[in-house]
Design an enzyme around this catalytic site. Structure first.
Site, PDB file in Angstrom:
ATOM      1  N   ASP A  74      -1.450  -6.397  -6.172  1.00 50.58           N
ATOM      2  CA  ASP A  74      -2.123  -5.447  -5.705  1.00 50.58           C
ATOM      3  C   ASP A  74      -2.446  -4.909  -7.402  1.00 50.58           C
ATOM      4  O   ASP A  74      -1.747  -5.198  -8.641  1.00 50.58           O
ATOM      5  CB  ASP A  74      -2.122  -4.380  -5.639  1.00 50.58           C
ATOM      6  CG  ASP A  74      -1.190  -4.924  -4.200  1.00 50.58           C
ATOM      7  OD1 ASP A  74      -1.925  -6.281  -3.537  1.00 50.58           O
ATOM      8  OD2 ASP A  74      -0.451  -4.057  -3.013  1.00 50.58           O
TER       9      ASP A  74
HETATM   10  N1  URA Z   1       3.078  -6.158  -1.709  1.00 51.89           N
HETATM   11  C1  URA Z   1       2.616  -5.081  -1.581  1.00 51.89           C
HETATM   12  O1  URA Z   1       2.004  -4.658  -0.544  1.00 51.89           O
HETATM   13  N2  URA Z   1       1.425  -5.558  -2.975  1.00 51.89           N
HETATM   14  C2  URA Z   1       1.547  -6.296  -4.153  1.00 51.89           C
HETATM   15  O2  URA Z   1       1.189  -6.183  -4.578  1.00 51.89           O
HETATM   16  C3  URA Z   1       2.559  -6.932  -3.774  1.00 51.89           C
HETATM   17  C4  URA Z   1       3.285  -7.210  -3.136  1.00 51.89           C
END
Ligand code: URA
Length: 232
Positions: free
Chosen positions: A106
């Protein structure tokens, strides 16, 4: 043997149409030969090509381990904001096949992300059949209770909108509001959603490990190359 204009364009040196001008502006020769190449349509052995005395820039592909800062997305869509590819040299951003991430982190997640232009590798490592463990460090808005450990390990947690429960995940409590979670799958926002299912909000999230790979020696915002055969 590869067509010269296509080879130069695929490696990001110029556009295919711009190859003739590129040959005028650069000394492009074959090793063992001093004749400067001017015909962009000829077929050449990429191994023998020299551009201003340098061999071709990664003609067989790239596999990179990046230490992603927060604030960058893994999507190529400019509308989603600055992306992780902006950390790479300009020429690599013009390559075809395009360099893309193996899975995603993310925008608000930092840490280890792999980038490559080896399309089959992307498919292989992101396939649900591939169970490489990925370790995340999270800080949370409340206390992580010991009782979460068996709940995550059970492989029964069903996230909202999903049909299959999450695979067993390994939770370690590192401090009152700090935990490490190791997953063998990569569902959308998985870490945040797993904690949210138990009333906790993830405040910061960092991926520190992907299989045997760590960020050791790679400062934030930097990357290192891995051998193309790393996952063979
Ligand atoms: N899980 C999440 O919530 N975000 C990420 O970026 C990776 C795994």
């Amino acid at each position: 043997m590869r067509r010269l204009d296509q080879l130069l364009a695929n490696l990001g040196y110029c556009s295919r149409r711009g190859a003739r001008d590129f040959l005028k502006q650069h000394e492009v020769v074959l090793t063992g030969d001093t004749t400067r190449l001017s015909d962009s349509a000829i077929k050449v052995d990429p191994e023998r090509l020299l551009i201003n005395g340098e061999p071709l820039d990664h003609p067989d592909g790239l596999l990179l381990l990046v230490n992603k800062p927060t604030g960058l997305v893994c999507s190529h869509d400019e509308r989603e904001g600055p992306n992780v590819y902006s950390l790479l040299p300009e020429r690599w951003r013009g390559r075809n096949p395009q360099i893309t991430s193996i899975g995603r982190l993310d925008k608000d997640t930092s840490g280890l992300i792999l980038l490559t232009d080896l399309t089959p590798l992307v498919h292989r490592l992101t396939s649900p059949k591939h169970h490489v463990p990925k370790r995340y460090l999270a800080t949370l808005n409340g206390a992580v209770l010991e009782s979460l450990i068996p709940l995550f390990a059970a492989g029964t947690l069903l996230l909202e909108g999903e049909r299959a429960p999450c695979a067993p995940a390994h939770l370690e409590i590192l401090g009152e509001r700090r935990a490490a979670l190791t997953l063998t799958e990569g569902r959308y926002h998985q870490v945040r959603r797993m904690f949210a299912a138990h009333g906790l909000t993830v405040l910061t999230l960092h991926r520190e490990r992907f299989g045997s790979l760590t960020l050791s020696g790679v400062p934030e915002g930097q990357f290192k190359e891995l051998p193309l055969s790393f996952f063979d």
